[in-house]
Design a protein around this motif. Structure first.
Motif, PDB file in Angstrom:
ATOM      1  N   ALA A 271       0.729  -1.337   0.101  1.00 51.20           N
ATOM      2  CA  ALA A 271       0.020  -0.004   0.063  1.00 51.20           C
ATOM      3  C   ALA A 271       0.791   1.307   0.049  1.00 51.20           C
ATOM      4  O   ALA A 271       0.656   2.388  -0.816  1.00 51.20           O
ATOM      5  CB  ALA A 271      -0.896   0.001   1.345  1.00 51.20           C
ATOM      6  N   LEU A 272       1.759   1.383   0.556  1.00 56.35           N
ATOM      7  CA  LEU A 272       2.640   2.298   0.821  1.00 56.35           C
ATOM      8  C   LEU A 272       3.433   2.436  -0.620  1.00 56.35           C
ATOM      9  O   LEU A 272       3.565   3.918  -1.011  1.00 56.35           O
ATOM     10  CB  LEU A 272       3.711   2.313   2.122  1.00 56.35           C
ATOM     11  CG  LEU A 272       3.181   2.389   3.475  1.00 56.35           C
ATOM     12  CD1 LEU A 272       4.183   2.232   4.398  1.00 56.35           C
ATOM     13  CD2 LEU A 272       2.611   3.845   3.667  1.00 56.35           C
ATOM     14  N   LYS A 273       3.935   1.579  -0.936  1.00 56.24           N
ATOM     15  CA  LYS A 273       4.654   1.554  -2.432  1.00 56.24           C
ATOM     16  C   LYS A 273       3.721   2.266  -3.402  1.00 56.24           C
ATOM     17  O   LYS A 273       3.935   2.979  -4.312  1.00 56.24           O
ATOM     18  CB  LYS A 273       5.116   0.157  -2.938  1.00 56.24           C
ATOM     19  CG  LYS A 273       5.989   0.345  -4.125  1.00 56.24           C
ATOM     20  CD  LYS A 273       6.704  -1.022  -4.543  1.00 56.24           C
ATOM     21  CE  LYS A 273       7.308  -0.908  -5.814  1.00 56.24           C
ATOM     22  NZ  LYS A 273       7.583  -2.220  -6.045  1.00 56.24           N
ATOM     23  N   ALA A 274       2.353   1.693  -3.446  1.00 52.65           N
ATOM     24  CA  ALA A 274       1.400   2.245  -4.215  1.00 52.65           C
ATOM     25  C   ALA A 274       1.091   3.648  -4.065  1.00 52.65           C
ATOM     26  O   ALA A 274       0.768   4.333  -5.297  1.00 52.65           O
ATOM     27  CB  ALA A 274       0.088   1.603  -4.263  1.00 52.65           C
ATOM     28  N   GLN A 275       1.396   4.235  -3.312  1.00 54.33           N
ATOM     29  CA  GLN A 275       1.006   5.751  -2.963  1.00 54.33           C
ATOM     30  C   GLN A 275       2.235   6.430  -2.859  1.00 54.33           C
ATOM     31  O   GLN A 275       2.131   7.807  -2.940  1.00 54.33           O
ATOM     32  CB  GLN A 275       0.174   5.984  -1.841  1.00 54.33           C
ATOM     33  CG  GLN A 275       0.798   5.996  -0.520  1.00 54.33           C
ATOM     34  CD  GLN A 275      -0.173   6.462   0.549  1.00 54.33           C
ATOM     35  OE1 GLN A 275      -1.421   6.790   0.432  1.00 54.33           O
ATOM     36  NE2 GLN A 275       0.489   6.949   1.702  1.00 54.33           N
ATOM     37  N   LEU A 276       3.426   6.096  -2.585  1.00 51.36           N
ATOM     38  CA  LEU A 276       4.620   6.923  -2.223  1.00 51.36           C
ATOM     39  C   LEU A 276       5.358   7.597  -3.546  1.00 51.36           C
ATOM     40  O   LEU A 276       6.465   7.976  -3.299  1.00 51.36           O
ATOM     41  CB  LEU A 276       5.599   6.132  -1.361  1.00 51.36           C
ATOM     42  CG  LEU A 276       4.925   5.957   0.071  1.00 51.36           C
ATOM     43  CD1 LEU A 276       5.998   5.378   0.652  1.00 51.36           C
ATOM     44  CD2 LEU A 276       4.730   7.347   0.645  1.00 51.36           C
ATOM     45  N   PHE A 277       4.743   7.357  -4.716  1.00 50.94           N
ATOM     46  CA  PHE A 277       5.306   8.027  -5.834  1.00 50.94           C
ATOM     47  C   PHE A 277       5.082   9.336  -6.016  1.00 50.94           C
ATOM     48  O   PHE A 277       5.603  10.141  -6.918  1.00 50.94           O
ATOM     49  CB  PHE A 277       5.141   7.264  -7.154  1.00 50.94           C
ATOM     50  CG  PHE A 277       3.669   7.595  -7.567  1.00 50.94           C
ATOM     51  CD1 PHE A 277       3.160   8.633  -8.359  1.00 50.94           C
ATOM     52  CD2 PHE A 277       2.544   6.704  -6.992  1.00 50.94           C
ATOM     53  CE1 PHE A 277       2.022   8.937  -8.866  1.00 50.94           C
ATOM     54  CE2 PHE A 277       1.133   6.947  -7.634  1.00 50.94           C
ATOM     55  CZ  PHE A 277       0.980   8.005  -8.137  1.00 50.94           C
ATOM     56  N   HIS A 278       4.239  10.071  -5.250  1.00 54.68           N
ATOM     57  CA  HIS A 278       3.890  11.373  -5.260  1.00 54.68           C
ATOM     58  C   HIS A 278       4.870  12.412  -5.918  1.00 54.68           C
ATOM     59  O   HIS A 278       5.894  12.387  -5.195  1.00 54.68           O
ATOM     60  CB  HIS A 278       3.497  11.831  -3.598  1.00 54.68           C
ATOM     61  CG  HIS A 278       2.157  11.253  -3.316  1.00 54.68           C
ATOM     62  ND1 HIS A 278       1.379  11.731  -2.533  1.00 54.68           N
ATOM     63  CD2 HIS A 278       1.780  10.121  -3.617  1.00 54.68           C
ATOM     64  CE1 HIS A 278       0.251  10.905  -2.080  1.00 54.68           C
ATOM     65  NE2 HIS A 278       0.545   9.813  -2.643  1.00 54.68           N
TER      66      HIS A 278
ATOM     67  N   VAL B  38      -0.392  17.751 -21.580  1.00 53.14           N
ATOM     68  CA  VAL B  38      -0.748  16.347 -21.311  1.00 53.14           C
ATOM     69  C   VAL B  38      -1.166  16.290 -19.951  1.00 53.14           C
ATOM     70  O   VAL B  38      -0.611  17.231 -18.804  1.00 53.14           O
ATOM     71  CB  VAL B  38       0.400  15.432 -21.888  1.00 53.14           C
ATOM     72  CG1 VAL B  38       0.430  15.273 -23.074  1.00 53.14           C
ATOM     73  CG2 VAL B  38       1.390  15.691 -20.990  1.00 53.14           C
ATOM     74  N   LEU B  39      -1.862  15.236 -19.391  1.00 54.98           N
ATOM     75  CA  LEU B  39      -2.124  14.871 -17.999  1.00 54.98           C
ATOM     76  C   LEU B  39      -1.037  14.154 -17.504  1.00 54.98           C
ATOM     77  O   LEU B  39      -0.551  13.371 -18.217  1.00 54.98           O
ATOM     78  CB  LEU B  39      -3.398  14.196 -17.776  1.00 54.98           C
ATOM     79  CG  LEU B  39      -4.633  15.122 -17.955  1.00 54.98           C
ATOM     80  CD1 LEU B  39      -5.785  14.095 -18.365  1.00 54.98           C
ATOM     81  CD2 LEU B  39      -4.828  16.165 -17.405  1.00 54.98           C
ATOM     82  N   VAL B  40      -0.421  14.630 -16.069  1.00 51.57           N
ATOM     83  CA  VAL B  40       0.534  13.842 -15.555  1.00 51.57           C
ATOM     84  C   VAL B  40      -0.090  13.337 -14.146  1.00 51.57           C
ATOM     85  O   VAL B  40      -0.641  14.081 -13.377  1.00 51.57           O
ATOM     86  CB  VAL B  40       1.656  14.772 -15.336  1.00 51.57           C
ATOM     87  CG1 VAL B  40       2.772  14.128 -14.448  1.00 51.57           C
ATOM     88  CG2 VAL B  40       2.063  15.441 -16.669  1.00 51.57           C
ATOM     89  N   HIS B  41       0.139  12.029 -13.920  1.00 51.59           N
ATOM     90  CA  HIS B  41      -0.018  11.423 -12.600  1.00 51.59           C
ATOM     91  C   HIS B  41       0.881  11.923 -11.487  1.00 51.59           C
ATOM     92  O   HIS B  41       1.974  11.702 -11.654  1.00 51.59           O
ATOM     93  CB  HIS B  41       0.017   9.875 -12.796  1.00 51.59           C
ATOM     94  CG  HIS B  41      -0.745   9.118 -11.965  1.00 51.59           C
ATOM     95  ND1 HIS B  41      -0.593   7.526 -11.605  1.00 51.59           N
ATOM     96  CD2 HIS B  41      -1.609   9.382 -10.744  1.00 51.59           C
ATOM     97  CE1 HIS B  41      -1.223   7.234 -10.822  1.00 51.59           C
ATOM     98  NE2 HIS B  41      -1.870   8.208 -10.111  1.00 51.59           N
ATOM     99  N   THR B  42       0.083  12.476 -10.488  1.00 47.80           N
ATOM    100  CA  THR B  42       1.180  13.016  -9.275  1.00 47.80           C
ATOM    101  C   THR B  42       0.700  12.607  -8.193  1.00 47.80           C
ATOM    102  O   THR B  42       1.724  12.936  -7.150  1.00 47.80           O
ATOM    103  CB  THR B  42       0.810  14.603  -9.648  1.00 47.80           C
ATOM    104  OG1 THR B  42      -0.686  14.784  -9.096  1.00 47.80           O
ATOM    105  CG2 THR B  42       1.161  15.513 -10.572  1.00 47.80           C
ATOM    106  N   MET B  43      -0.295  11.968  -7.917  1.00 48.49           N
ATOM    107  CA  MET B  43      -0.574  11.440  -6.463  1.00 48.49           C
ATOM    108  C   MET B  43      -1.872  10.339  -6.729  1.00 48.49           C
ATOM    109  O   MET B  43      -2.344  10.165  -6.955  1.00 48.49           O
ATOM    110  CB  MET B  43      -1.017  12.498  -5.838  1.00 48.49           C
ATOM    111  CG  MET B  43      -1.376  12.135  -4.140  1.00 48.49           C
ATOM    112  SD  MET B  43      -1.735  13.787  -3.240  1.00 48.49           S
ATOM    113  CE  MET B  43      -3.176  14.525  -4.040  1.00 48.49           C
ATOM    114  N   ARG B  44      -1.514   9.579  -5.327  1.00 46.53           N
ATOM    115  CA  ARG B  44      -2.498   8.415  -5.159  1.00 46.53           C
ATOM    116  C   ARG B  44      -2.842   8.406  -3.918  1.00 46.53           C
ATOM    117  O   ARG B  44      -1.702   8.540  -3.018  1.00 46.53           O
ATOM    118  CB  ARG B  44      -2.091   6.967  -5.924  1.00 46.53           C
ATOM    119  CG  ARG B  44      -2.767   5.946  -5.327  1.00 46.53           C
ATOM    120  CD  ARG B  44      -2.457   4.635  -5.856  1.00 46.53           C
ATOM    121  NE  ARG B  44      -2.850   4.601  -7.378  1.00 46.53           N
ATOM    122  CZ  ARG B  44      -1.965   3.914  -8.367  1.00 46.53           C
ATOM    123  NH1 ARG B  44      -0.898   3.152  -7.803  1.00 46.53           N
ATOM    124  NH2 ARG B  44      -2.078   3.965  -9.712  1.00 46.53           N
TER     125      ARG B  44
END
Length: 133
Positions: free
Chosen positions: A23-30, A60-66
């Motif tokens: 879970a932490l890995k899934a969100q820690l790319f912020h 373009v849209l850039v993924h910045t947070m989860r």
């Protein structure tokens, strides 16, 4: 009783430490400064990352947070921003192998507990570590 994920039976409970790491890995790319044209920082394909924004040519849209979201233990909310700064939007994604917390029965009440360190979208509404339903 504690269960991880929506479809997990009691006999298949995932080790909580390992589930927390995922879970932490899934969100820690912020990365609010993620560069357009580079692979999505979450490591997944699909989503809105790299899609054209309608504000201007080349945007373009850039993924910045989860962040974790809702009561479904495998539902997350992804935030995308325009590379030119005109817009920001969200998209709900389901990561079946990456629960953000556990469903527990405590004193006869079912509650959800967010793994330590995981950011949940409901925290701003006063729901921090657990809530019952």
């Amino acid at each position: 009783m504690t269960t991880h994920g929506e479809g997990t039976s009691p006999g298949q409970a995932t080790d909580e430490a390992e589930a927390t790491k995922r879970a932490l890995k899934a969100q820690l790319f912020h990365d609010a400064r993620q560069e357009p044209g580079k692979p999505c920082p979450c490591g997944e394909s699909g989503g809105l990352h790299g899609e054209e924004c309608d504000c201007e040519d080349g945007a373009v849209l850039v993924h910045t947070m989860r962040v974790a979201n809702g009561e479904n233990l495998t539902e997350w909310e992804d935030t995308f921003r325009c590379s030119l700064g005109c817009n920001e939007c969200t998209q709900t994604v389901t990561l079946p192998d990456t629960p953000w917390g556990v469903r527990e029965t405590v004193n006869g009440r079912v509650q959800l507990r967010v793994f330590s360190g995981v950011v949940h979208g409901q925290e701003e509404h006063g729901i921090v570590n657990a809530w019952a339903y």
